[in-house]
Structures are given as C-alpha cells and as structure tokens.
Design an enzyme around this catalytic site. Structure first.
Site, PDB file in Angstrom:
ATOM      1  N   LYS A   1       0.856  -1.194   0.000  1.00  0.00           N
ATOM      2  CA  LYS A   1       0.000   0.000   0.000  1.00  0.00           C
ATOM      3  C   LYS A   1       0.890   1.241   0.000  1.00  0.00           C
ATOM      4  CE  LYS A   1      -4.010   1.920   2.501  1.00  0.00           C
ATOM      5  NZ  LYS A   1      -4.855   1.790   3.719  1.00  0.00           N
TER       6      LYS A   1
ATOM      7  N   SER B   1     -10.016  -0.507   6.914  1.00  0.00           N
ATOM      8  CA  SER B   1      -9.400  -0.297   5.599  1.00  0.00           C
ATOM      9  C   SER B   1      -8.715  -1.518   4.987  1.00  0.00           C
ATOM     10  CB  SER B   1      -8.387   0.851   5.668  1.00  0.00           C
ATOM     11  OG  SER B   1      -9.056   2.077   5.619  1.00  0.00           O
TER      12      SER B   1
ATOM     13  N   SER C   1      -9.710   1.789   2.672  1.00  0.00           N
ATOM     14  CA  SER C   1      -8.823   2.564   1.821  1.00  0.00           C
ATOM     15  C   SER C   1      -7.781   1.720   1.088  1.00  0.00           C
ATOM     16  CB  SER C   1      -8.111   3.615   2.677  1.00  0.00           C
ATOM     17  OG  SER C   1      -7.271   2.996   3.628  1.00  0.00           O
TER      18      SER C   1
END
Lengths: 103, 482, 474
Positions: free
Chosen positions: B84, B183, B159
């Site tokens: 990420k 997330s 996210s």
C-alpha cells in the site's frame, strides 16, 4: 442528508478551523464543508446521551508503560539524500520563504 | 458487468516460495510473469500507483544469485508482493495517493519492508488507496479510483482498495494494507479475499505514514490461510523503533495449539444484525450453520456501545489525523506552492495538495481538539473507547470469538456515495469497533450476492488471538460453497 | 513618586538542553556547533512514517533536575502541542502538558528567599532558522534556511511560580538554577550557546493588591545582563502604560538588545489554541519509587549547601566569593586547604580571585603546596605581590612555594637591609615622617609605597610597618 438537523457548526467556526489547519477555503467550499461537518457532528451528538462520568479516557488500546531507548548514538542519514528531495534548498539547509513575525 | 476475474492460473505465495527455494523456477521468471500481468491489467484496474519494476528485478536478481551461491532463501523467496502506498520503501516514490507527496522518495524503509526484503520477497509496486487512507472506496485517490475486479463499475472498497484488487485479480498473491477503521477488512470483503487487521502493536507501524496513530495497523491480504500465516510470520514481531509495538514471541500467537471448532463459543453481535441486505444475512446464517454442524456453540451477544463507535471513531481518527498531517507543509519534502512568506506558502501548499476528504477530516479533527470543544468531542470519544473496551472484554468472558458481516452491503457503484461523506462513513460501522478496542479481526469471503459480488464475514477475537482467527477463517473458507 | 505604588510580579520559564549523548526520540547525536543538517534522520526530521522512541537517559536527567529542585517525580505522559512553524519538523511539538514528570518543587536563593517551582517538564527542541538576505531585517530578507540538527534535542522546561519580585532577584534565581543544573551534570547551562534559555513573564500590580496584573512574556533573553535589563524595561513600560490610563496587553514581546526595548511579536488570534492531546505514539513514563530513590541518592550536594560550608568557616561571610568558588567547583579543594591549616579568609580571597583563572591547573596542584603558599603570605613571609608571583611559578614548575620563593630572591631582604632603606627614605622626607610621628595614619601607606618602589615590590608591607612603628618609638 437530513436538512432539518440543526447546524451545530457555523461558517465562522469552519473558517477558524481552516485557518488553524492552514487551509484556505473558497465560498463554495466553506458552504459545503459546513454542511458536511455539521452532519458528522450531529451524528456525534449521540455521545452526549451516554453517562461517561466514571469512564477514564483511553488514548492507547494497550496499556504499555516505560518503553525506552538507550542513549547510544548511531549514524545519521545522508544530508544530500534528504536535501535532494526538498522543494527548495541551500547548500546545507532547507530553504523557505521569509518568516514573518520574528527577528 | 465487466469483470477482470479470469482463469489465470493462481499460484499461492507458499507455492511460489517453495518452487523458488527448490530452484524449480527462478525469482526472475516469477517476477516477469507478474509484472507482465500487472502491465496488462493495471490500466483497467488502476490498482497500482507505482510499479516498481526496477526494484523488483534487482531483488529477483539478488535472490537468484543467492540461490546459485547455495544460500538458503527466505520464507517468501521470490514472492511478488504489493505494498500500500502509505508504507515507505526506500527509493520508491511514496505518495499516499496525495498530490502533496508527489515526487517524494523516502530515504528509509518501513520495518515491514526490511523484514520482507530479508525474507526474499519481491516488491512489485505501490498500490492505490484513498488519500492518506481516508476513505472506504479508493475513490479519494489523487491518481484516480481503483476498480473492483468483479465489476469495473464498482469500488473495491477502501482505503486499501489497490491491494485488495491486486490480490483479487491475481496481480500478486499477497499484499500489505493498513487498517484504521476497516481499511483492510472492508476492501477484502468487497474484493472477495482474506484480509486481517492484526492486534494493535503486533506489526510495527514504523514507516507506515500515520493516519490515526492509536488505531492504525498494517496487515496482510491473501487468498489462502497458509499465505496469510506466512506473511504474518514475516512482518509481525517487536520493533524497537515503534514504542507501541508489543514485545513477545509471535510464534505461539500465530500457531495456537487448540483450534477446534468443536466447543468453540461463537458470539453473534445483535447490534450488527440490523439493516443487512438479505444476501448478506443469508451468508451469515449459512456460516453459523456450518459452525454449529462442526460443534461450535452459538450465542447471541449484545455490545450496546458499538452503536457509538462510529461517532467516537469519527472524532478520534480525524483528531489524530489533523496533527499527523500537519507536517505536510511544503518545507522539507513533497510538493510546494509559492507564497510571499512561509505561512502563505504553507497554506497554498496544503490547500492545493490535499483532496476534499482529507481536508474534511483535518478540519473535523482540528475542531474536535480546539479550545472549548475538546471535552465535548475528543475526550468524550476517548471515554467511549474505554466503554467499548470494557464491553468487549465482558463479552469475551463468555464467548471465544465474535462473528458478523464485514460490511452492511456488497461493493457499491463508483460515485454512488461520493457526495455524502456520512453515508460513506457508515460502511465502516462493523469494522470500527475492533480498531477502537485494539483487537484483531479478519475478513473471510463467504458466498456472493445475486450480482455475483463477494460477501465477506468478519471474525473478531480478543487481543493476540490473531492465530486463532486464521484457524477459524480456514474452517469457514473450507466450508464456503459447500 | 507614583512608580512606588506598583510592584512587579515575575515568573520565569527556563528551558535547558539536556547533556544526553543522543536526541530525545532517536539515536542522532546531540551536539552543538556542527555542520548544518548532519545530525538528522527520519525521526528528528519528522519524515512521514517515522515514530519517536524515548531516550531513557533524558528521562533520568529530567527526574534528577526535578529532585534537585525538590519536586515530586510523578508518572507522566506526553502531549502534542499543535502549531505550524517551519523549524518544527512535525508541525507539532511533543511536550508534557497536564501530567508532567516533576511538580511542586522549590528553589532556595538564600536563607530567607525561596521561589516555588511549579513544574519541570520534558519536551523536544526545534531546529534553527537562519535568515538569508542582503540585510538582517526580516522584511528585507529573501528567505530562511533551516537546520534540523537541534530538532528533537531533549529539553527540560522549569517553570517558576510568579514569586520573583525584581530583576535582580530574577538574575539570582537563574544563577542559582544554573548552578544547581550544572552541579547535577544534566545540562551545561551555557546561555550564550542557547543550551539554557529564559523567558520572563512580567506583570505589575498596585502594592497590596492580591490580583495579578496582565502579564507579558518576554523572549530572547540570551544573557543574565539581558534578563535584568529587559525585565527592568518591561516593568517601567507597563507602569507607564497604566499611568497613561491604558491597559497592558497580554502578548509575547521580544527583547531587542541593541535598542534596549521590548517589542511585541506579531500575535495571531488563534496563537494559543494549541489543541493539546495525548501523544499516541508514546506510552506512559513511570520510573517507579526504586529508580527515583536511586536518582535522588545519586544527586551531588547542592551549591547552596556547598556555599554554606565555606561561609561557616568565615568571620566575615562573603557570599559572592563563595558563589564563585562553588561555581568553579573549587570548594572541595578550598575546604581541604583550610582543614590543613590555611587561613579561611585568605584562602577564599585567593581562590575566588587569583586562583579562579586557573581552575584546572589549581586542581592539579597538591593541596599541601597551596597551604604552604597561603601560610607564607598569611605570616608575612611573602607579600601579596610576591605570593602571586610564586603562585604563577607553581602552576608551571610544580615546585614547592618556598623553593620558588628563594629562587625568585624573595625573603632575601633582611630586616636590617629594610631598616637602612627606611632610614634613607625618612631623611629624604622629613615632613611625612613628622606627620607619621604625630599619629597621621594615612602617611604609613606613603612609606610602604616608597619601600616597595625601591625594592621592586619585594618587601613585605607588614614588616615595613612594624619597622616604622619601632623607629617612631625609639
């Protein structure tokens, strides 16, 4: 969004908060942020329905204590590696526009 | 419905590592194969912000050289992994999906990255996300939304949407995400993959660009429990660079001795059963039945404070974020807008650099901490946090785990909730409580809805029962579709 | 005079940098005066993703400071103080707020005056800004360069109660505080290098009033001299403001040394909305009773007590000289030479003057040698001037004072030689001699001076005087 809900944050509040956060809002943004933040804060009003008086605040999910580092030095990182990605630099430092309000 | 779920032969991380370690395939072959797949699919999915092909190839080369020299390879030998884009990798642009960090190459590695490199994993790229991890759809990315591989018109969740989509579409077998209020679990649910939020402090946060420090945890995405365990074994453990890192042996946590379903006490949280879509309710019911058949004891439990969690979370997380994101001021790194003086420069940089969702949360958090409002908002939220922890602890005295859906609905359409932040926030309602409590929770894909979109179930457990979660998730996975 | 109806109320906030090897949150060196931006890392630059880890030694130093100031050492936490400033890498400062490590202490200035210490808490230092431009004036500068070497250096901020009553007392407080901190070896107390920085909160009120007046905070006090001048200036400025029927504004003011004035710093409406909240990246600090007790036991004797030990030896107490000797850490040696028979008064005089310039050299001498030197002077065998010359020689040769003295030809003047010399002087100056005989005491200095001139300072004044007395009576 429920338009009947009171607005518990005013445009002036939002504008003050934006200046604290170093953000500049135009009129449209000020308008829409005020509505949106109000919606969240209205939802947050449910917290006032709980009796919190006997509850200490938790700022850590785990109650750790005394996490220390020994006072021993290690290498620093390369100045050049850091300055080379700075927006603006001098030979040895980070360059910024003039700072107001001090000598 | 246009899908990118195809018949590409999926190779698990464990299988790749085993083959590379035995020399049956080179790390470079695996790397090229996955880079090629990323190249062919990323334009549709937008799962990656940066494909780090140079780094990946040089890592693969090193791994192959090590093998040739007769050295034993690490547990993730040659396994491609997506990171990420809020986890720093030295020399690879880290943007947090924000314009404000455009062009920033960190001079250091996150602890998890050092561990992955040590384990001979191959970092193939930085995955897309909501800007600074603030969002539930990966639409709030300065680099455009990531698409759900099951339906390109839908969001992958967020996210960590890029990581979830990348694993779902077999661009990589494993990926790292971060979970502050759901997330990892919510996008895992939307994309039909496994996603674990570990116990707070189990995985080092050093090098994870902070959103809300007291809630953030790095965690894994994968398709098999074996891969989840493998990745967790590599990334977890004490880190002296993170003061909130737990100091204890990870092996017993990840490999608990007793993992029988028989006799397992499973709590169903009453408060989470409201407002579920019928497909999700059916999935939950199916899972309960499978567990019962295997000998688990099901009990309905109540955690009244979970209905206040959303409010508490949307005060605590923005408050911490408002402070964590102050440093993006154009002075030391990232983007800078011109200004006559330093203050004007900072204002211009932040105003242009941050997207609307980030601004909303910064302002919300600033407000919650500001003079005269601290007690009513921030402090109250912290007190609610105490209440949540107490109620969970009480419930866990009578049940071993809790089971719920991960999300109230399956993946929604791109743009559907963009104009109504509060509606978007509600998609985190079932994942937030465990972040407030610091507990582990996992998303397990379990069935799909009428449109073929994945449904995810969430298993929650007390702190440091991460390994137990993996075992129970393994059981549910084995039962899916049976 | 109207000024007399007002009295100042002063509180001081003293920041001191701790003498740790490394910074507060990272292993970068804590050093003064090195190349800009060479002691930096992701943590002290506040790079995204970095996290602080607390330096244990800094906590122990902070607790020692608290204990030396008679504080309670308590379990404490850190908060974030949020405000934007380019020399602050995270745009918040990690500081202690409502649960500081040290509270409720006091500092004794002397037997009669005690100033309360409200708290002594830990926090991190900021980087340093250098303005770049053709002139030093801010509105003409083209920018600033920032050096983060100092960012994250551990500080302890010591906050006094508003109990200081004058600029002079403020100076005394800072001197005493500095002496205590240096004695504990936790900080080097160098105001000129900025390792000790003082802000003064000043207000005035009518004498007899219980309420405080509106205070201003004065910054940029880089020396004790600035401290005294700035406080005095600010007191009279505030009195004038009130006399003119205006109100003192609560604000931060900057001491301008060249102009000898304080000027307001640009103030912003939100300036004090710091949005403090507990630092989530750090955990609670609780040293526990055992460690606190150990730290307390490790503290040295405090300067006030050390001065007292000297003063007890004196017939005429001299606080200033005792302060100098303790400040130079020469008091141990002084007590030793007095114990070995040197005169306390003379020893203090020499230690606080002549010896003070050669601290290291004096410490390297054997106490017996110093005793011998002081005794030679005390008994009149060496004049003050001769004793100084012998001392200077001792520092380099390390020989005994009597040997040096002989080598320099001191003590070679027998009484008979002096008598002959005096007789010659008396015959050349009959008027002065008559005045001396008539009991005019002032003239004795004239004769001593004449003898000194003739002997190039080698005569002993006391001996000359006794010879003169003898001649008068013969």
């Amino acid at each position: 969004m429920d338009n009947n809900e009171e607005q518990i944050i005013s445009k002036q509040d939002v504008s003050y908060v934006a200046s604290l956060a170093r953000l500049d809002l135009n009129d449209d943004e000020l308008e829409s942020f005020t509505v949106q933040l109000s919606a969240v804060l209205v939802h947050a009003k449910d917290l006032s329905s709980i009796d919190l008086s006997d509850l200490p605040p938790t700022s850590h999910p785990l109650a750790l204590k005394n996490v220390f580092r020994l006072d021993t030095a290690r290498e620093s990182i390369s100045r050049e590696e850091v300055l080379s990605v700075a927006p603006q630099r001098t030979e040895t430092g980070f360059l910024v526009p003039p700072i107001l309000g001090e000598d | 419905m246009q899908s990118r779920i195809d018949t590409f032969k999926f190779d698990s991380a464990s299988s790749i590592a085993s083959q590379v370690s035995k020399g049956r395939v080179s790390a470079m072959e695996i790397t090229e194969q996955h880079l090629a797949r990323i190249k062919s699919l990323n334009s549709d999915l937008n799962a990656f912000i940066t494909v780090s092909d140079n780094l990946a190839r040089s890592q693969a080369e090193k791994i192959d050289k090590k093998f040739k020299n007769g050295e034993t390879l690490g547990p993730l030998a040659g396994v491609p992994i997506a990171i990420k884009d809020n986890i720093v990798v030295r020399g690879v642009e880290t943007t947090c999906a924000s314009k404000i960090l455009k062009g920033w190459t960190p001079p250091y590695n996150a602890t998890v990255i050092d561990k992955l490199i040590e384990a001979d994993a191959v970092i193939v790229g930085k995955s897309n996300m909501d800007e600074f991890a603030m969002g539930s759809s990966t639409e709030h990315s300065a680099f455009g939304p990531t698409k759900n591989p099951f339906d390109l018109d839908r969001v992958p969740g967020g996210s960590s949407g890029g990581s979830a989509a990348a694993v779902a579409a077999n661009l990589v077998p494993i990926a790292l995400g971060s979970d502050t209020g759901g997330s990892i679990r919510q996008p895992a649910a939307f994309c039909g993959v496994l996603g674990l939020k570990p116990t707070y402090g189990f995985v080092s946060r050093y090098g994870l660009v902070a959103f809300a420090s007291s809630l953030d945890q790095i965690g894994p995405f994968a398709k098999t429990i074996e891969d989840m365990k493998l990745l967790m074994t590599v990334i977890s453990g004490h880190d002296s660079n993170d003061s909130t890192s737990l100091n204890f042996e990870t092996t017993p946590v990840l490999n608990p001795s007793k993992t029988d379903i028989k006799g397992l006490r499973v709590g169903i949280v009453k408060e989470f059963n409201e407002g579920l879509t019928s497909n999700i309710a059916v999935s939950l019911k199916n899972a309960i039945e499978k567990l019962q058949v295997a000998g688990a004891v099901i009990e309905e439990v109540s955690i009244p404070s979970v209905k206040f969690c959303l409010s508490a979370y949307y005060l605590i997380a923005p408050a911490e974020a408002s402070s964590n994101l102050a440093r993006f001021d154009g002075v030391r790194y990232g983007a800078r807008e011109n200004g006559d003086n330093v203050e004007q420069m900072m204002i211009a940089t932040r105003t242009k650099g941050f997207g609307d969702e980030v601004k909303r949360r910064i302002m919300l958090g600033t407000y919650a901490l500001s003079k005269g409002y601290y007690d009513a908002y921030y402090k109250s939220a912290q007190q609610v946090r105490t209440l949540v922890i107490r109620e969970f602890s009480k419930v866990y005295s009578s049940v071993d785990i809790l089971l719920s859906p991960t999300t109230p609905s399956t993946a929604f359409k791109i743009g559907e909730k963009l104009d109504d932040p509060m509606e978007m926030y509600l998609s985190d309602i079932m994942t937030i409580p465990t972040n407030l409590a610091g507990h582990p929770a996992i998303n397990v894909p379990f069935g799909s809805d009428d449109s073929g979109l994945p449904i995810g179930l969430q298993i929650m457990a007390p702190a440091l029962k991460d390994g137990k979660l993996l075992s129970i998730a393994n059981f549910l996975l084995s039962q899916e579709g049976n | 005079m109207e000024e007399e109806v007002y009295e100042p109320v002063i509180g001081l906030e003293v920041h001191c940098e701790l003498k740790t090897i490394t910074k507060l949150w990272c292993g970068c060196k804590n050093e003064f005066g090195v190349e800009p931006n060479t002691n930096i890392c992701p943590v002290c630059l506040g790079l995204p993703g970095s996290l602080p880890v607390l330096n244990e030694q800094a906590v122990k130093f902070a607790a020692m400071i608290g204990l030396a100031l008679n504080c309670e050492v308590k379990p404490s936490i850190f908060h974030r103080k949020n405000y934007f400033y380019p020399d602050m890498p995270k745009d918040f400062q990690i500081s202690q707020y409502d649960q500081p490590i040290n509270v409720n202490g006091f500092l004794k200035l002397d037997k009669n005056v005690t100033i309360g210490v409200v708290r002594a808490h830990m926090e991190e230092d900021t980087g340093k800004t250098t303005h770049i431009g053709s002139s030093g004036r801010i509105h003409e500068s083209s920018g600033a360069s920032i050096d983060y070497n100092r960012a994250g250096v551990p500080l302890v901020e010591i906050v006094s109660a508003p109990e200081i009553k004058s600029a002079e007392e403020a100076k005394k407080y800072v001197s005493e505080l500095r002496a205590i901190l240096v004695a504990t070896n936790t900080t080097d107390g160098k105001m000129e290098e900025g390792s000790m920085r003082v802000d003064a909160n000043v207000s005035v009120r009518k004498i007899g009033s219980i309420e405080f007046g509106t205070r201003t905070e004065i910054k940029n006090l880089n020396s004790l001299r600035s401290l005294v001048r700035a406080i005095d200036y600010e007191i009279s400025r505030q009195i004038n403001v009130i006399k003119n029927g205006e109100k003192v504004k609560q604000e931060t003011r900057h001491w301008n040394e060249d102009a000898s004035t304080t000027v307001p710093l640009r103030s912003k409406e939100e300036a004090d909305d710091y949005r403090y909240f507990p630092e989530p990246d750090l955990v609670e600090v609780d040293l526990g009773n055992d460690i606190v007790r150990q730290l307390k036991q490790s503290l040295p004797v405090m300067p006030l007590e050390r001065r007292q030990r000297i003063i007890e030896l004196l017939k005429n107490p001299n606080e200033d000289s005792a302060f100098i000797v303790v400040d130079l850490d020469l008091d141990g040696l002084l007590l030793e030479v007095v114990k070995q028979g040197a005169d306390a008064e003379l020893a203090l005089k020499r230690f606080s003057n002549e010896f003070a310039g050669y601290v290291e050299e004096v410490k390297a001498l054997q106490p017996e040698r110093l005793v011998e030197l002081l005794n030679l002077e005390q008994t009149g065998q060496l004049s003050a001037t001769q004793a100084k010359a012998v001392f200077a020689e001792m520092l380099t040769t390390k020989s005994s004072p009597s040997q040096i003295s002989t080598g320099l030809g001191f003590g070679g003047l027998e009484d008979s030689e002096l008598s002959e010399l005096l007789k010659g002087i008396i015959s050349n100056c009959p008027n002065e001699w008559n005045r001396f005989k008539d009991g005019d005491g002032k003239v004795q200095q004239f004769f001593i001076g004449q003898v000194m001139k003739a002997t190039k300072g080698q005569a002993n004044g006391k001996v000359v005087l006794s010879l003169l007395e003898a001649m008068k009576n013969s």
